[in-house]
Design a protein around this motif. Structure first.
Motif, short mmCIF file in Angstrom:
data_model
loop_
_atom_site.label_atom_id
_atom_site.label_comp_id
_atom_site.label_asym_id
_atom_site.label_seq_id
_atom_site.Cartn_x
_atom_site.Cartn_y
_atom_site.Cartn_z
N ARG A 87 0.86 -1.19 0.00
CA ARG A 87 0.00 0.00 0.00
C ARG A 87 0.89 1.23 0.00
O ARG A 87 1.89 1.30 0.72
CB ARG A 87 -0.91 0.01 1.23
N LYS A 88 0.52 2.20 -0.84
CA LYS A 88 1.24 3.47 -0.83
C LYS A 88 0.72 4.28 0.35
O LYS A 88 -0.47 4.52 0.48
CB LYS A 88 1.02 4.23 -2.14
N THR A 89 1.64 4.68 1.22
CA THR A 89 1.27 5.41 2.43
C THR A 89 2.28 6.53 2.68
O THR A 89 3.45 6.42 2.30
CB THR A 89 1.17 4.46 3.64
N LEU A 90 1.84 7.58 3.31
CA LEU A 90 2.71 8.70 3.64
C LEU A 90 3.66 8.28 4.75
O LEU A 90 3.23 7.76 5.79
CB LEU A 90 1.88 9.91 4.07
N SER A 91 4.97 8.49 4.55
CA SER A 91 5.94 8.13 5.58
C SER A 91 5.74 9.01 6.81
O SER A 91 5.33 10.17 6.70
CB SER A 91 7.37 8.27 5.06
N TYR A 98 5.59 17.80 6.84
CA TYR A 98 4.44 18.59 6.35
C TYR A 98 3.78 19.34 7.52
O TYR A 98 3.46 20.52 7.41
CB TYR A 98 3.40 17.70 5.67
N ALA A 99 3.57 18.63 8.64
CA ALA A 99 2.91 19.23 9.80
C ALA A 99 3.73 20.40 10.34
O ALA A 99 3.17 21.46 10.68
CB ALA A 99 2.71 18.17 10.88
N VAL A 109 -1.31 12.56 -5.99
CA VAL A 109 -0.16 11.91 -6.62
C VAL A 109 0.68 11.31 -5.50
O VAL A 109 1.43 12.00 -4.83
CB VAL A 109 0.67 12.90 -7.46
N ARG A 110 0.54 10.00 -5.32
CA ARG A 110 1.23 9.31 -4.24
C ARG A 110 2.53 8.71 -4.77
O ARG A 110 2.56 7.57 -5.20
CB ARG A 110 0.32 8.25 -3.64
N ASN A 111 3.58 9.52 -4.73
CA ASN A 111 4.88 9.05 -5.19
C ASN A 111 5.95 9.38 -4.15
O ASN A 111 5.69 10.06 -3.16
CB ASN A 111 5.22 9.63 -6.57
N LEU A 112 7.15 8.88 -4.38
CA LEU A 112 8.25 9.08 -3.44
C LEU A 112 8.55 10.56 -3.23
O LEU A 112 8.79 11.00 -2.11
CB LEU A 112 9.50 8.35 -3.96
N GLU A 113 8.50 11.33 -4.30
CA GLU A 113 8.79 12.77 -4.21
C GLU A 113 7.84 13.47 -3.23
O GLU A 113 8.22 14.41 -2.54
CB GLU A 113 8.68 13.40 -5.59
N ASN A 114 6.58 13.01 -3.17
CA ASN A 114 5.60 13.61 -2.26
C ASN A 114 5.61 12.97 -0.88
O ASN A 114 4.78 13.28 -0.04
CB ASN A 114 4.20 13.52 -2.87
#
Length: 184
Positions: A87-91, A98-99, A109-114
């Protein structure tokens, strides 16, 4: 486009190939994902087109109606069998970053860059996700591949975004492919 012409066209989101049709969708309030690069990786050539941002209207080879997603998966299939699902998930690190900045991640767009990574632990999608990946590989005539699938946030319907014929393989995924190819 092979899938769109097959009996399994229900597993892909609506798409068009002309800018005019894509702009019409935006005018109707839909978000459109323009693909200016069809053979890239990591989100290369993805442009998000929305009605309130006409500067993002670009000439592209493919325009896909954005699927509001609950989850996004990469499903690895070999010889008609699912061998691995991630599953693509935010690290956690990127979420904290971000917070700290008071920003929000780009969940479209769920990619490594994001800041998205592939998670393997506690990943249990509905069986229709794996079935859709198997169908996609059958249609394109491949023995193996990694299929990116999103699950619609309201309906739970899985949609195939793309088939990766040369996915990046590391760790457990390499082991899964090795076992599958050896028939273990």
């Amino acid at each position: 486009q092979l899938i769109a012409k097959s009996k399994h066209k229900d597993i892909i989101p609506p798409f068009v190939t002309t800018l005019k049709e894509a702009i019409d969708w935006c005018g109707q309030g839909f978000t459109v994902v323009a693909r200016t690069v069809l053979t890239g990786s990591g989100g290369d050539g993805i442009v998000i087109m929305e009605k309130d941002n006409p500067d993002a209207f670009v000439k592209a080879s493919l325009y896909v109606k954005y699927v509001p997603k609950h989850e996004e998966y990469r499903v690895h299939v070999v010889k008609g069998k699912v061998i691995d699902i991630q599953r693509k998930t935010l690290s956690k690190e990127k979420a904290a970053e971000y917070a700290k900045k008071g920003e929000h991640p780009n969940f479209k767009v769920r990619n490594l860059e994001n800041g998205f990574i592939y998670q393997r632990a506690n990943v249990n999608p509905d069986k229709s996700v794996g079935e859709s990946a198997i169908k996609a590989l059958e249609v394109v005539g491949l023995d193996f591949g990694a299929v990116d699938i999103v699950v619609h946030v309201k309906t739970g319907t899985p949609y195939v975004l793309e088939v990766n014929t040369a996915p990046g393989l590391v760790g457990t995924t390499v082991e899964s492919y090795t076992k599958a190819f050896k028939g273990i």
